[in-house]
Design an enzyme around this catalytic site. Structure first.
Site, PDB file in Angstrom:
ATOM      1  N   GLU A 279      20.874  -3.442  25.193  1.00 55.32           N
ATOM      2  CA  GLU A 279      20.103  -2.552  24.459  1.00 55.32           C
ATOM      3  C   GLU A 279      19.972  -1.199  25.141  1.00 55.32           C
ATOM      4  O   GLU A 279      20.397  -0.926  26.235  1.00 55.32           O
ATOM      5  CB  GLU A 279      18.864  -3.034  24.242  1.00 55.32           C
TER       6      GLU A 279
ATOM      7  N   ASN B  50      12.497  -0.449  16.409  1.00 61.37           N
ATOM      8  CA  ASN B  50      13.946  -0.064  17.141  1.00 61.37           C
ATOM      9  C   ASN B  50      14.131   1.560  16.956  1.00 61.37           C
ATOM     10  O   ASN B  50      13.317   2.190  17.698  1.00 61.37           O
ATOM     11  CB  ASN B  50      14.942  -0.895  16.087  1.00 61.37           C
TER      12      ASN B  50
ATOM     13  N   ASP C 227      19.440  -1.264  13.780  1.00 63.04           N
ATOM     14  CA  ASP C 227      19.043  -1.508  15.081  1.00 63.04           C
ATOM     15  C   ASP C 227      18.621  -0.272  15.943  1.00 63.04           C
ATOM     16  O   ASP C 227      17.903   0.612  15.400  1.00 63.04           O
ATOM     17  CB  ASP C 227      19.732  -2.617  15.988  1.00 63.04           C
TER      18      ASP C 227
HETATM   19 CA    CA Z   1      17.071  -3.108  19.296  1.00 62.72          CA
END
Ligand code: CA
Length: 289
Positions: free
Chosen positions: A16, A145, A195
């Protein structure tokens, strides 16, 4: 359609937080409890184990990195590997951890918490000032996010994944206040869930789709999806423009939750991918503290 190629076979559990800084890609492995710095020229990936989940990495202007982790916000000295917590906006509530975050143009950090238990407790998006004082800016979030600011600093784009939308807020760069929330891009959920996110030099948004094997480019002025970058991993999580001219789109991905058959089908799941979509990004902002 554009297809991304593997840049690093990282096998991250939950890769991420992609962010390009100083010629290298910063990224986190949330479940691997580590922060990474990847140099695509040499192929070298440096990794710092933090000992707790890491949701966000941003560079500090004075050197080193700021991390939003399970228990708060802290600083990592990349020379010594020493990590030190500086504040705990969630007040020690173990059922919350920090997830995605990003700095605003003035060097404040915005990062959100999310619930780790089921049913999930609501999270909060916080603004962390350069002196590590903090304030909630949005409460009752689900999975906090992607964040991005428009070039004129007047708009904050934000993704709370369960809303299946990119929200826009009016942004006051002098105070860091947000207001006037509205949805500017809406997803069905069938093509994956929004996301992580970045913005390009044309003001378009690039949104990684969890469960969607790729990143879509959306125009927040029309709500239209303009382009998709396909990635040979199902769980695509975040993206950032990098490379010498900020024309390489780096994309993180995850292995978490995939069974053996799914991993056999997409063996580079958890890798870092790169695509050349034909547009340029903008430099990432750094933390002013
Ligand atoms: Ca994320």
């Amino acid at each position: 359609m554009i297809t991304a190629e593997l840049a690093l076979d990282a096998k991250a559990e939950l890769g991420e937080g992609a962010l390009w800084h100083d010629g290298r890609l910063l990224w986190v492995d949330i479940e691997g409890c580590a922060v990474n710095r990847f140099d695509p020229v040499s192929g070298r990936n440096e990794r710092w184990a933090i000992g707790q989940r890491v949701g966000t990495v941003v560079p500090r202007r004075v050197g080193g990195l700021v991390l939003a982790v399970h228990r708060g916000i802290g600083i990592l000295d990349t020379e010594t590997g020493r990590f030190e917590l500086r504040c705990d906006p969630a007040g020690g509530r173990e059922e919350l951890r920090f997830n995605d975050g990003k700095c605003d143009p003035r060097g404040r950090l915005f990062a959100g918490t999310m619930g780790m238990t089921k049913p999930r407790v609501p999270g909060t998006l916080y603004r962390i000032e350069p002196d590590f004082s903090f304030a909630p800016v949005l409460e009752g979030t689900g999975t906090s996010n992607g964040l991005a600011w428009s070039a004129d600093e007047s708009t904050l784009y934000y993704i709370d994944t369960p809303t299946l939308a990119v929200s826009a807020f009016d942004y006051d760069p002098d105070t860091g206040a947000i207001s006037n929330r509205r949805e500017v891009v809406k997803f069905s959920g069938d093509e994956g869930r929004p996301d992580g996110m970045t913005i390009d030099a044309d003001g378009n948004l690039w949104v990684a789709l969890w469960g969607g094997s790729g990143v879509v480019c959306c125009d927040p002025r029309t709500g239209r999806v303009l382009e998709k970058v396909e990635v040979p991993a199902l769980q695509t999580t975040a993206c950032a423009f990098g490379g010498p001219e900020l024309r390489d789109l780096y994309i993180t991905s995850a292995r978490i939750g995939l069974d053996e058959a799914a991993l056999a089908e997409r063996p580079f799941s958890g890798g870092i991918f790169v695509a050349r979509p034909g547009v340029a990004g903008v430099p990432a902002f750094t933390f002013a503290g």
